[in-house]
Motif scaffolding. Structure first.
Motif, PDB file in Angstrom:
ATOM      1  N   ARG A 387      -3.107  21.549 -53.915  1.00  0.00           N
ATOM      2  CA  ARG A 387      -2.437  20.360 -54.455  1.00  0.00           C
ATOM      3  C   ARG A 387      -1.886  20.696 -55.841  1.00  0.00           C
ATOM      4  O   ARG A 387      -2.641  20.826 -56.807  1.00  0.00           O
ATOM      5  CB  ARG A 387      -3.461  19.230 -54.545  1.00  0.00           C
ATOM      6  N   VAL A 388      -0.560  20.848 -55.953  1.00  0.00           N
ATOM      7  CA  VAL A 388       0.015  21.360 -57.199  1.00  0.00           C
ATOM      8  C   VAL A 388       0.198  20.296 -58.275  1.00  0.00           C
ATOM      9  O   VAL A 388       0.425  20.618 -59.443  1.00  0.00           O
ATOM     10  CB  VAL A 388       1.364  22.072 -56.947  1.00  0.00           C
ATOM     11  N   GLY A 389       0.122  19.002 -57.902  1.00  0.00           N
ATOM     12  CA  GLY A 389       0.235  17.957 -58.910  1.00  0.00           C
ATOM     13  C   GLY A 389       1.649  17.466 -59.144  1.00  0.00           C
ATOM     14  O   GLY A 389       1.895  16.701 -60.075  1.00  0.00           O
ATOM     15  N   ASP A 390       2.586  17.884 -58.296  1.00  0.00           N
ATOM     16  CA  ASP A 390       3.966  17.418 -58.404  1.00  0.00           C
ATOM     17  C   ASP A 390       4.283  16.466 -57.256  1.00  0.00           C
ATOM     18  O   ASP A 390       3.648  16.493 -56.203  1.00  0.00           O
ATOM     19  CB  ASP A 390       4.952  18.588 -58.363  1.00  0.00           C
ATOM     20  N   LYS A 407       0.852  13.051 -62.217  1.00  0.00           N
ATOM     21  CA  LYS A 407       0.092  12.451 -63.311  1.00  0.00           C
ATOM     22  C   LYS A 407       0.988  11.721 -64.316  1.00  0.00           C
ATOM     23  O   LYS A 407       0.503  10.952 -65.142  1.00  0.00           O
ATOM     24  CB  LYS A 407      -0.735  13.513 -64.033  1.00  0.00           C
ATOM     25  N   ASP A 408       2.310  11.974 -64.253  1.00  0.00           N
ATOM     26  CA  ASP A 408       3.226  11.291 -65.163  1.00  0.00           C
ATOM     27  C   ASP A 408       3.656   9.925 -64.639  1.00  0.00           C
ATOM     28  O   ASP A 408       4.293   9.155 -65.356  1.00  0.00           O
ATOM     29  CB  ASP A 408       4.489  12.142 -65.391  1.00  0.00           C
ATOM     30  N   MET A 409       3.353   9.639 -63.381  1.00  0.00           N
ATOM     31  CA  MET A 409       3.811   8.391 -62.767  1.00  0.00           C
ATOM     32  C   MET A 409       3.301   7.178 -63.543  1.00  0.00           C
ATOM     33  O   MET A 409       2.142   7.133 -63.974  1.00  0.00           O
ATOM     34  CB  MET A 409       3.328   8.322 -61.328  1.00  0.00           C
ATOM     35  N   ILE A 410       4.181   6.210 -63.745  1.00  0.00           N
ATOM     36  CA  ILE A 410       3.846   4.962 -64.447  1.00  0.00           C
ATOM     37  C   ILE A 410       3.682   3.865 -63.397  1.00  0.00           C
ATOM     38  O   ILE A 410       4.511   3.746 -62.484  1.00  0.00           O
ATOM     39  CB  ILE A 410       4.968   4.592 -65.445  1.00  0.00           C
ATOM     40  N   ILE A 411       2.622   3.096 -63.507  1.00  0.00           N
ATOM     41  CA  ILE A 411       2.418   1.968 -62.601  1.00  0.00           C
ATOM     42  C   ILE A 411       2.519   0.686 -63.422  1.00  0.00           C
ATOM     43  O   ILE A 411       1.661   0.391 -64.261  1.00  0.00           O
ATOM     44  CB  ILE A 411       1.058   2.049 -61.888  1.00  0.00           C
ATOM     45  N   GLY A 414       2.086  -2.986 -60.508  1.00  0.00           N
ATOM     46  CA  GLY A 414       1.840  -2.501 -59.157  1.00  0.00           C
ATOM     47  C   GLY A 414       2.973  -1.679 -58.582  1.00  0.00           C
ATOM     48  O   GLY A 414       2.890  -1.217 -57.444  1.00  0.00           O
ATOM     49  N   VAL A 415       4.032  -1.460 -59.354  1.00  0.00           N
ATOM     50  CA  VAL A 415       5.190  -0.696 -58.888  1.00  0.00           C
ATOM     51  C   VAL A 415       5.136   0.716 -59.480  1.00  0.00           C
ATOM     52  O   VAL A 415       4.912   0.887 -60.685  1.00  0.00           O
ATOM     53  CB  VAL A 415       6.513  -1.392 -59.293  1.00  0.00           C
ATOM     54  N   ASN A 416       5.348   1.730 -58.637  1.00  0.00           N
ATOM     55  CA  ASN A 416       5.381   3.115 -59.101  1.00  0.00           C
ATOM     56  C   ASN A 416       6.742   3.423 -59.740  1.00  0.00           C
ATOM     57  O   ASN A 416       7.789   3.203 -59.123  1.00  0.00           O
ATOM     58  CB  ASN A 416       5.148   4.085 -57.949  1.00  0.00           C
ATOM     59  N   ILE A 417       6.699   3.933 -60.964  1.00  0.00           N
ATOM     60  CA  ILE A 417       7.926   4.291 -61.686  1.00  0.00           C
ATOM     61  C   ILE A 417       7.821   5.761 -62.079  1.00  0.00           C
ATOM     62  O   ILE A 417       6.815   6.181 -62.662  1.00  0.00           O
ATOM     63  CB  ILE A 417       8.104   3.410 -62.952  1.00  0.00           C
ATOM     64  N   TYR A 418       8.872   6.524 -61.763  1.00  0.00           N
ATOM     65  CA  TYR A 418       8.844   7.959 -62.035  1.00  0.00           C
ATOM     66  C   TYR A 418       9.703   8.294 -63.262  1.00  0.00           C
ATOM     67  O   TYR A 418      10.916   8.070 -63.268  1.00  0.00           O
ATOM     68  CB  TYR A 418       9.325   8.742 -60.808  1.00  0.00           C
ATOM     69  N   PRO A 419       9.064   8.813 -64.309  1.00  0.00           N
ATOM     70  CA  PRO A 419       9.779   9.086 -65.564  1.00  0.00           C
ATOM     71  C   PRO A 419      10.993   9.992 -65.429  1.00  0.00           C
ATOM     72  O   PRO A 419      11.970   9.835 -66.166  1.00  0.00           O
ATOM     73  CB  PRO A 419       8.702   9.744 -66.439  1.00  0.00           C
ATOM     74  N   ALA A 420      10.950  10.954 -64.511  1.00  0.00           N
ATOM     75  CA  ALA A 420      12.066  11.906 -64.412  1.00  0.00           C
ATOM     76  C   ALA A 420      13.393  11.194 -64.149  1.00  0.00           C
ATOM     77  O   ALA A 420      14.433  11.591 -64.683  1.00  0.00           O
ATOM     78  CB  ALA A 420      11.787  12.924 -63.314  1.00  0.00           C
ATOM     79  N   GLU A 421      13.364  10.133 -63.352  1.00  0.00           N
ATOM     80  CA  GLU A 421      14.585   9.390 -63.046  1.00  0.00           C
ATOM     81  C   GLU A 421      15.123   8.702 -64.304  1.00  0.00           C
ATOM     82  O   GLU A 421      16.335   8.684 -64.557  1.00  0.00           O
ATOM     83  CB  GLU A 421      14.286   8.356 -61.959  1.00  0.00           C
ATOM     84  N   ILE A 422      14.213   8.162 -65.104  1.00  0.00           N
ATOM     85  CA  ILE A 422      14.610   7.466 -66.333  1.00  0.00           C
ATOM     86  C   ILE A 422      15.128   8.478 -67.360  1.00  0.00           C
ATOM     87  O   ILE A 422      16.139   8.241 -68.038  1.00  0.00           O
ATOM     88  CB  ILE A 422      13.415   6.671 -66.896  1.00  0.00           C
ATOM     89  N   GLU A 423      14.455   9.618 -67.452  1.00  0.00           N
ATOM     90  CA  GLU A 423      14.889  10.661 -68.390  1.00  0.00           C
ATOM     91  C   GLU A 423      16.292  11.157 -68.042  1.00  0.00           C
ATOM     92  O   GLU A 423      17.124  11.388 -68.924  1.00  0.00           O
ATOM     93  CB  GLU A 423      13.884  11.805 -68.389  1.00  0.00           C
ATOM     94  N   ALA A 424      16.563  11.298 -66.746  1.00  0.00           N
ATOM     95  CA  ALA A 424      17.892  11.744 -66.317  1.00  0.00           C
ATOM     96  C   ALA A 424      18.964  10.741 -66.730  1.00  0.00           C
ATOM     97  O   ALA A 424      20.076  11.120 -67.129  1.00  0.00           O
ATOM     98  CB  ALA A 424      17.913  11.954 -64.811  1.00  0.00           C
ATOM     99  N   ALA A 425      18.631   9.447 -66.651  1.00  0.00           N
ATOM    100  CA  ALA A 425      19.596   8.418 -67.055  1.00  0.00           C
ATOM    101  C   ALA A 425      19.853   8.470 -68.554  1.00  0.00           C
ATOM    102  O   ALA A 425      20.998   8.357 -69.013  1.00  0.00           O
ATOM    103  CB  ALA A 425      19.070   7.040 -66.638  1.00  0.00           C
TER     104      ALA A 425
END
Length: 514
Positions: A387-390, A407-411, A414-425
């Motif tokens: 399990r690589v953690g990605d 481990k970076d996922m924001i909840i 109750g909604v999962n939010i992925y920082p990488a998508e926000i950083e790209a924006a």
């Protein structure tokens, strides 16, 4: 072993003695000089009690002494533990104790500050490269030993790396020997192919030597008999100068390095000739498609490749130059004898085009950390998947897409939010050079989204303007509620953002720290 094997320092010293092997500033090493110094150092260390099987810690920056040390350890049949030179004495003591290392080599300005790290540990030899210090033997004194009898390496020294410790204490990773395993041999050959090294090339090294990529570059250049240019501290314009001066053909960088080159004034970029580059690689951190497009525009359309790997399993996948624009955002296809499994929260395998946690099986997958217990099923399953953690997905053609760190996922609510998508924006804003998004405590929703931005040199932008620029690219629940512009984002020596440093002030004293 009493004769030189092919593609080794001993072989190049015999066939091309005056050929350049390593260059750092005005310092140069030919193949003959490298071999002679490695013999002297090995004999000098042996005289101090270093024996086959000893774990030797190299805590150094990028410098010309590193390949001398590496080759000496190969001749002695020692293991090489590559240690981050930024670690504190307390952190260093933990690694020394956990690894049971016997020898320590450093280039610290004040080696004596590290003496407390040796307390109670079986360190039989401590060596200082630059500064004389009580309790340390001078590197130069060891080099004064006779180069006779000549020694010959059976293979490169086994490499031990310590994980960065983003969750819990760092753990040692010693890769299993796979040179006698047919699948392992094919796997290593496939990974080597993607590095696109050719005889007659010139390598530029800017990645630290306490990470797997740095030593791998050094050893790959030695295998080909190619010279390596060492740049101790990365400077974007200096990198371009070296590429032009030495007609560099191969360079591996992290996104931050490419971003710093891209931020140079156009007149500076146009003043250098980078046409010698045949193969560029980027990895170790998420790479935006915008950055890839810039690299392709500046360095050429057929040079950029992207690799993805993890310390515990080795290299996992590779995206070649011809697929960069056909599969934007992908980390490529798995290497030969690599299996990837995308799994949901309950551990069940997900269908194609569904995001989940990435589990990987390679010939290099570890079964335990150094001096540790066998890995449990939450990390290594019964079929050998780690399990690589990605978080990521496989598309219909089997291409891997990394979407975030688990481990970076924001909840939030109750909604999962992925920082990488926000950083790209955020990175779409013309004044932003880099961005990091974290979750901070929120009484109502559990977590809320906060962003940190680093601006391009000489650029200005307001926090509100950057937030407003996200409206067209992100749903309202994903948009940062707060944004802070900082002079420089915290990173480790591989250019990875240290989000834990950003989180810590907000989660201090809380029941949990995401």
């Amino acid at each position: 072993m009493s004769t030189a094997q092919a593609n080794t320092v001993e072989a190049w010293a015999a066939s091309n003695p005056s050929g350049l092997a390593f260059i750092e500033g005005d310092r140069r090493l030919t193949w003959a000089e490298l071999n002679e110094k490695a013999n002297s150092l090995a004999n000098g260390m042996a005289a101090k009690g270093v024996v086959a099987g000893d774990i030797v810690v190299l805590r150094t920056q990028i410098r010309i002494e590193w390949p001398i040390l590496s080759e000496a350890l190969a001749k002695l049949d020692c293991c090489l533990l590559a240690l981050n030179w930024r670690l504190t004495p307390t952190e260093t003591q933990y690694v020394l104790s956990n690894s049971r290392a016997k020898v320590f080599v450093c280039d610290d300005e004040d080696p004596s500050a590290l003496l407390p790290a040796f307390d109670g540990l079986p360190i039989k030899l401590a060596v200082s490269i630059d500064r004389p210090a009580p309790g340390f033997v001078d590197f130069a004194d060891l080099l004064n030993a006779s180069a006779e009898p000549a020694r010959f390496a059976n293979s490169r020294p086994p490499l031990i790396l310590y994980t960065s410790g983003t969750t819990g204490l760092p753990k040692g990773v010693a890769k299993p020997p796979i040179e006698s395993d047919p699948a392992g041999i094919e796997y290593l050959a496939d990974v080597a192919r993607t590095r696109r090294g050719e005889v007659g090339g010139v390598n530029l090294l800017t990645l630290p030597l306490h990470h797997g990529a740095g030593p791998s570059q050094v050893w790959n250049a030695i295998r080909l008999g190619n010279p390596t240019i060492l740049l101790r501290r990365f400077d974007p314009e200096r990198a371009l100068q070296l590429i032009q001066q030495y007609r560099v053909t191969n360079w591996v960088g992290v996104p931050t390095m490419y971003k710093r080159i891209a931020a140079l004034p156009r007149a500076v970029l146009d003043s250098y000739d980078a046409s010698s580059i045949r193969a560029l690689s980027v990895g170790a951190a998420p790479v935006s498609y915008e950055l890839k497009k810039w690299i392709i525009e500046y360095f050429g359309p057929s040079v950029l490749g992207e690799g993805y790997g993890a310390t515990e399993v080795g290299m996992i996948s590779y995206l070649p130059p011809e697929m960069q624009e056909k599969k934007p955002g992908s980390s490529g296809l798995p290497h030969k004898h690599v299996d990837i499994s995308i799994r949901g929260s309950e551990g069940r395998e997900l269908p194609r085009n569904r995001s989940g946690e990435i589990w990987v099986r390679t010939p290099l997958t570890i079964h335990a950390y150094l001096n540790g217990q066998p890995l449990g099923p939450d990390t290594l399953d019964a079929n050998g998947f780690f399990r690589v953690g990605d978080v990521g997905m496989l598309d219909d053609e089997g291409y891997l897409f990394i979407t975030d760190r688990a481990k970076d996922m924001i909840i939030s609510g109750g909604v999962n939010i992925y920082p990488a998508e926000i950083e790209a924006a955020i990175l779409r804003h013309p004044d932003v050079q880099d961005a990091a998004v974290i979750g901070i405590p929120d009484d109502e929703f559990g977590e809320q989204v906060m962003a940190f931005c680093e601006l391009k040199p000489g650029h200005t932008a307001s926090e509100s303007a950057i937030l407003d620029s996200c409206r067209d690219h992100l749903a309202s629940y994903k948009r940062p509620k707060k944004l802070s512009i900082v002079g420089e984002l915290p990173r480790n020596t591989m250019g990875k953002l240290l989000k834990r440093d950003l989180r810590e002030p907000f989660w201090k004293g809380k029941d949990r720290n995401i």
